[in-house]
Design a protein around this motif. Structure first.
Motif, PDB file in Angstrom:
ATOM      1  N   LEU A  44     -10.295  45.740 -33.285  1.00  0.00           N
ATOM      2  CA  LEU A  44      -9.134  46.552 -33.615  1.00  0.00           C
ATOM      3  C   LEU A  44      -7.820  45.799 -33.419  1.00  0.00           C
ATOM      4  CD1 LEU A  44     -10.371  49.930 -32.179  1.00  0.00           C
ATOM      5  CD2 LEU A  44     -10.022  49.369 -34.587  1.00  0.00           C
ATOM      6  N   GLY A  45      -7.912  44.515 -33.089  1.00  0.00           N
ATOM      7  CA  GLY A  45      -6.719  43.700 -32.964  1.00  0.00           C
ATOM      8  C   GLY A  45      -5.791  44.143 -31.853  1.00  0.00           C
ATOM      9  N   LEU A  46      -6.363  44.599 -30.733  1.00  0.00           N
ATOM     10  CA  LEU A  46      -5.546  45.056 -29.620  1.00  0.00           C
ATOM     11  C   LEU A  46      -5.082  43.877 -28.775  1.00  0.00           C
ATOM     12  CD1 LEU A  46      -7.508  48.207 -28.389  1.00  0.00           C
ATOM     13  CD2 LEU A  46      -5.602  48.083 -30.012  1.00  0.00           C
ATOM     14  N   ASP A  47      -3.907  44.008 -28.212  1.00  0.00           N
ATOM     15  CA  ASP A  47      -3.355  42.996 -27.322  1.00  0.00           C
ATOM     16  C   ASP A  47      -4.277  42.791 -26.129  1.00  0.00           C
ATOM     17  OD1 ASP A  47      -1.513  42.248 -24.864  1.00  0.00           O
ATOM     18  OD2 ASP A  47      -0.448  41.632 -26.689  1.00  0.00           O
ATOM     19  N   ASP A  48      -4.321  41.556 -25.641  1.00  0.00           N
ATOM     20  CA  ASP A  48      -5.189  41.237 -24.509  1.00  0.00           C
ATOM     21  C   ASP A  48      -4.886  42.073 -23.271  1.00  0.00           C
ATOM     22  OD1 ASP A  48      -6.512  39.375 -26.004  1.00  0.00           O
ATOM     23  OD2 ASP A  48      -5.495  37.630 -25.137  1.00  0.00           O
ATOM     24  N   ALA A  49      -3.689  42.638 -23.189  1.00  0.00           N
ATOM     25  CA  ALA A  49      -3.314  43.437 -22.015  1.00  0.00           C
ATOM     26  C   ALA A  49      -4.196  44.670 -21.852  1.00  0.00           C
ATOM     27  CB  ALA A  49      -1.855  43.857 -22.122  1.00  0.00           C
ATOM     28  N   TRP A  50      -4.839  45.121 -22.935  1.00  0.00           N
ATOM     29  CA  TRP A  50      -5.683  46.314 -22.856  1.00  0.00           C
ATOM     30  C   TRP A  50      -7.087  45.998 -22.364  1.00  0.00           C
ATOM     31  CZ3 TRP A  50      -3.581  51.019 -23.414  1.00  0.00           C
ATOM     32  CH2 TRP A  50      -2.312  51.087 -24.007  1.00  0.00           C
ATOM     33  N   ARG A  51      -7.471  44.738 -22.342  1.00  0.00           N
ATOM     34  CA  ARG A  51      -8.865  44.391 -22.042  1.00  0.00           C
ATOM     35  C   ARG A  51      -9.279  44.635 -20.591  1.00  0.00           C
ATOM     36  NH1 ARG A  51     -10.282  39.182 -25.942  1.00  0.00           N
ATOM     37  NH2 ARG A  51      -9.626  40.230 -27.871  1.00  0.00           N
ATOM     38  N   PRO A  52      -8.455  44.304 -19.581  1.00  0.00           N
ATOM     39  CA  PRO A  52      -8.905  44.568 -18.204  1.00  0.00           C
ATOM     40  C   PRO A  52      -9.221  46.036 -17.947  1.00  0.00           C
ATOM     41  CG  PRO A  52      -7.040  43.061 -18.198  1.00  0.00           C
ATOM     42  CD  PRO A  52      -7.167  43.568 -19.595  1.00  0.00           C
ATOM     43  N   GLY A  53      -8.383  46.933 -18.449  1.00  0.00           N
ATOM     44  CA  GLY A  53      -8.646  48.359 -18.278  1.00  0.00           C
ATOM     45  C   GLY A  53      -9.886  48.790 -19.026  1.00  0.00           C
ATOM     46  N   ALA A  54     -10.063  48.254 -20.239  1.00  0.00           N
ATOM     47  CA  ALA A  54     -11.245  48.598 -21.029  1.00  0.00           C
ATOM     48  C   ALA A  54     -12.523  48.160 -20.323  1.00  0.00           C
ATOM     49  CB  ALA A  54     -11.153  47.966 -22.415  1.00  0.00           C
ATOM     50  N   GLU A  55     -12.491  46.976 -19.735  1.00  0.00           N
ATOM     51  CA  GLU A  55     -13.675  46.474 -19.041  1.00  0.00           C
ATOM     52  C   GLU A  55     -13.939  47.260 -17.754  1.00  0.00           C
ATOM     53  OE1 GLU A  55     -12.848  42.355 -18.573  1.00  0.00           O
ATOM     54  OE2 GLU A  55     -13.332  41.856 -20.664  1.00  0.00           O
ATOM     55  N   ALA A  56     -12.868  47.613 -17.025  1.00  0.00           N
ATOM     56  CA  ALA A  56     -13.042  48.370 -15.783  1.00  0.00           C
ATOM     57  C   ALA A  56     -13.580  49.764 -16.067  1.00  0.00           C
ATOM     58  CB  ALA A  56     -11.703  48.458 -15.040  1.00  0.00           C
ATOM     59  N   GLY A  57     -13.047  50.438 -17.073  1.00  0.00           N
ATOM     60  CA  GLY A  57     -13.547  51.763 -17.423  1.00  0.00           C
ATOM     61  C   GLY A  57     -14.969  51.722 -17.944  1.00  0.00           C
ATOM     62  N   HIS A  58     -15.273  50.682 -18.683  1.00  0.00           N
ATOM     63  CA  HIS A  58     -16.620  50.509 -19.225  1.00  0.00           C
ATOM     64  C   HIS A  58     -17.665  50.400 -18.116  1.00  0.00           C
ATOM     65  CE1 HIS A  58     -19.852  48.815 -21.732  1.00  0.00           C
ATOM     66  NE2 HIS A  58     -19.923  47.814 -20.869  1.00  0.00           N
ATOM     67  N   ARG A  59     -17.305  49.793 -17.011  1.00  0.00           N
ATOM     68  CA  ARG A  59     -18.260  49.656 -15.908  1.00  0.00           C
ATOM     69  C   ARG A  59     -18.616  51.014 -15.303  1.00  0.00           C
ATOM     70  NH1 ARG A  59     -15.412  44.653 -15.161  1.00  0.00           N
ATOM     71  NH2 ARG A  59     -13.822  45.619 -13.821  1.00  0.00           N
ATOM     72  N   LEU A  60     -17.738  51.993 -15.450  1.00  0.00           N
ATOM     73  CA  LEU A  60     -18.008  53.333 -14.945  1.00  0.00           C
ATOM     74  C   LEU A  60     -18.723  54.200 -15.976  1.00  0.00           C
ATOM     75  CD1 LEU A  60     -14.564  54.060 -13.232  1.00  0.00           C
ATOM     76  CD2 LEU A  60     -16.699  53.351 -12.126  1.00  0.00           C
ATOM     77  N   PHE A  61     -18.406  54.002 -17.246  1.00  0.00           N
ATOM     78  CA  PHE A  61     -18.954  54.808 -18.344  1.00  0.00           C
ATOM     79  C   PHE A  61     -18.868  53.946 -19.590  1.00  0.00           C
ATOM     80  CE2 PHE A  61     -18.175  58.612 -21.318  1.00  0.00           C
ATOM     81  CZ  PHE A  61     -19.527  58.925 -21.398  1.00  0.00           C
ATOM     82  N   GLU A  62     -20.014  53.526 -20.080  1.00  0.00           N
ATOM     83  CA  GLU A  62     -20.022  52.462 -21.080  1.00  0.00           C
ATOM     84  C   GLU A  62     -19.386  52.872 -22.403  1.00  0.00           C
ATOM     85  OE1 GLU A  62     -24.326  52.921 -23.360  1.00  0.00           O
ATOM     86  OE2 GLU A  62     -24.033  51.295 -21.921  1.00  0.00           O
ATOM     87  N   VAL A  63     -18.849  51.890 -23.076  1.00  0.00           N
ATOM     88  CA  VAL A  63     -18.296  52.061 -24.413  1.00  0.00           C
ATOM     89  C   VAL A  63     -19.433  52.264 -25.404  1.00  0.00           C
ATOM     90  CG1 VAL A  63     -17.232  50.769 -26.316  1.00  0.00           C
ATOM     91  CG2 VAL A  63     -16.155  50.780 -24.065  1.00  0.00           C
ATOM     92  N   ARG A  64     -19.214  53.166 -26.338  1.00  0.00           N
ATOM     93  CA  ARG A  64     -20.140  53.309 -27.475  1.00  0.00           C
ATOM     94  C   ARG A  64     -19.344  53.877 -28.636  1.00  0.00           C
ATOM     95  NH1 ARG A  64     -25.669  56.043 -26.247  1.00  0.00           N
ATOM     96  NH2 ARG A  64     -25.785  54.137 -25.022  1.00  0.00           N
ATOM     97  N   VAL A  65     -19.216  53.095 -29.720  1.00  0.00           N
ATOM     98  CA  VAL A  65     -18.424  53.496 -30.886  1.00  0.00           C
ATOM     99  C   VAL A  65     -19.160  53.064 -32.150  1.00  0.00           C
ATOM    100  CG1 VAL A  65     -16.194  53.421 -32.050  1.00  0.00           C
ATOM    101  CG2 VAL A  65     -16.296  53.117 -29.564  1.00  0.00           C
ATOM    102  N   PRO A  66     -19.646  53.988 -32.977  1.00  0.00           N
ATOM    103  CA  PRO A  66     -20.302  53.597 -34.230  1.00  0.00           C
ATOM    104  C   PRO A  66     -19.302  53.036 -35.240  1.00  0.00           C
ATOM    105  CG  PRO A  66     -20.848  55.867 -33.611  1.00  0.00           C
ATOM    106  CD  PRO A  66     -19.699  55.438 -32.754  1.00  0.00           C
ATOM    107  N   GLU A  67     -19.812  52.219 -36.124  1.00  0.00           N
ATOM    108  CA  GLU A  67     -18.957  51.589 -37.133  1.00  0.00           C
ATOM    109  C   GLU A  67     -18.279  52.628 -38.030  1.00  0.00           C
ATOM    110  OE1 GLU A  67     -18.143  48.465 -37.640  1.00  0.00           O
ATOM    111  OE2 GLU A  67     -19.470  47.441 -36.205  1.00  0.00           O
ATOM    112  N   ALA A  68     -18.979  53.707 -38.366  1.00  0.00           N
ATOM    113  CA  ALA A  68     -18.397  54.719 -39.250  1.00  0.00           C
ATOM    114  C   ALA A  68     -17.179  55.376 -38.624  1.00  0.00           C
ATOM    115  CB  ALA A  68     -19.448  55.776 -39.607  1.00  0.00           C
ATOM    116  N   TYR A  69     -17.181  55.494 -37.309  1.00  0.00           N
ATOM    117  CA  TYR A  69     -16.030  56.065 -36.602  1.00  0.00           C
ATOM    118  C   TYR A  69     -14.943  55.007 -36.431  1.00  0.00           C
ATOM    119  CZ  TYR A  69     -13.577  59.104 -33.267  1.00  0.00           C
ATOM    120  OH  TYR A  69     -12.644  59.902 -32.644  1.00  0.00           O
ATOM    121  N   LEU A  70     -15.352  53.790 -36.133  1.00  0.00           N
ATOM    122  CA  LEU A  70     -14.387  52.691 -35.975  1.00  0.00           C
ATOM    123  C   LEU A  70     -13.537  52.526 -37.220  1.00  0.00           C
ATOM    124  CD1 LEU A  70     -13.723  50.190 -34.009  1.00  0.00           C
ATOM    125  CD2 LEU A  70     -15.099  48.878 -35.634  1.00  0.00           C
TER     126      LEU A  70
END
Length: 345
Positions: free
Chosen positions: A43-69
């Motif tokens: 999604l071309g997000l700035d690197d600043a969003w990655r630490p939070g995304a990784e930390a939240g993912h460790r608590l509840f994993e990411v799952r996004v289908p391509e059709a929704y993306l």
């Protein structure tokens, strides 16, 4: 838009043509993005969003289908669809009053995979899996490993239903019940419809929205065949979630005799404006779906950042009433553990 005639819906043995001309729904489910770094990169997000995304993912994993993306605006970290699926650092901060089981469902589980909170209806955990992991999900901490019955273990649950003739409605939930195979679902529904006092089958699902190809002929075959009245309650929070493929999936469900309703959650940064809520109701009706509930946020641990205070929620609904006809007005409710029904606000 691709539609099918009612006659064709009765022929589950014919070749299935996906609504979006892409891979079968099972493949789309298995290929969903499950890496927060990949989600940010795609999604071309700035690197600043990655630490939070990784930390939240460790608590509840990411799952996004391509059709929704494909419906998310690239480069916009505040896109209302992305907001629902992107983990944030906020999820890692404990908030007083936000707990793992906000609806006290553990107190209402008389058999494996069965939740019986309300008179006349029961909820069955038909699948522990979801096609998309929504960051505000009230079951993000649910013990699915303890509530995923095998066929043999379903017997106790079915016995509970047979033994209580006040139960008129069985609700398939999860996870997402439509993440289960059609063979498994057809088996379960066949046994439910053999219980004489059951009148209705309700399915709570997000799959027709996040992977519209799930509404294929195999699903419509067993769904069309049941004697039970059929209600599918979708979960859509923003008008941008409804593209032509979702409308086509809804059209197929309606042609199979399904009543379509929608329940939303009022979410900060997603739909917390009169304009967003009005557009959602209008778009739902265009797709043949009636708004049903607008839930205030369940206080589940990790989701406090989505909260909209009750007074603000009431003001939004008052504003919505000024611009929408009554039949497009969802009911603003809160679910309170121990109450006999949802509580209007």
């Amino acid at each position: 838009m691709i539609t099918r005639s009612p006659a064709l819906l009765q022929r589950p043995d014919r070749e299935v043509r996906p609504l979006t001309n892409s891979a079968p729904w099972q493949a789309q489910l298995s290929r969903a993005i499950r890496d927060p770094r990949e989600l940010c990169r795609r999604l071309g997000l700035d690197d600043a969003w990655r630490p939070g995304a990784e930390a939240g993912h460790r608590l509840f994993e990411v799952r996004v289908p391509e059709a929704y993306l494909a419906r998310i605006r690239p480069g916009d970290p505040h896109d209302p669809l992305l907001r629902q699926v992107l983990p944030l650092m906020d999820e890692t901060r404990p908030t007083p009053g936000y707990v793992a089981d906000p609806l006290a469902e553990a107190d209402h589980t008389p058999a494996r995979g069965l939740i019986h909170k309300y008179q006349g209806r029961v909820l069955l955990i038909a699948s522990p899996a979801c096609a998309v992991n929504c960051r505000y999900c009230f079951r993000r901490h649910f013990p699915y490993e303890e509530n995923s019955p095998s066929r043999a273990q379903w017997q106790q649950t079915l016995d509970h239903l047979r033994g209580d003739d006040s139960i008129r409605e069985a609700i398939l939930s999860g996870g997402d019940p439509l993440a289960a195979s059609d063979r498994r679902l057809a088996w379960l529904v066949e046994r439910l419809e053999a219980i004489p006092h059951l009148k209705r089958l309700r399915i709570h699902t997000r799959l027709p929205v996040v992977i519209p190809d799930r509404i294929d002929d195999a699903l419509l075959g067993w769904l069309s065949a049941t004697r039970l009245q059929k209600v599918v309650v979708l979960h859509v929070n923003h008008a941008n979630e409804i593209d032509d493929a979702v409308v086509a999936a809804c059209t197929r469900l309606k042609a199979a005799g399904v009543t379509l309703l929608n329940q939303s959650v009022l979410l900060r940064g997603v739909n917390d404006s009169v304009d967003a809520l009005a557009a959602l109701s209008e778009r739902l009706f265009e797709a043949g779906v009636l708004p049903y509930y607008l839930h205030v946020l369940d206080p589940v641990a990790g989701a406090a950042q989505f909260d909209v205070p009750d007074d603000e929620a009431r003001e939004l609904v008052a504003g919505l009433r000024e611009v929408l006809p009554g039949f497009l007005m969802p009911r603003l409710v809160r679910e309170i553990p121990g109450e006999a029904s949802k509580t209007p606000l």
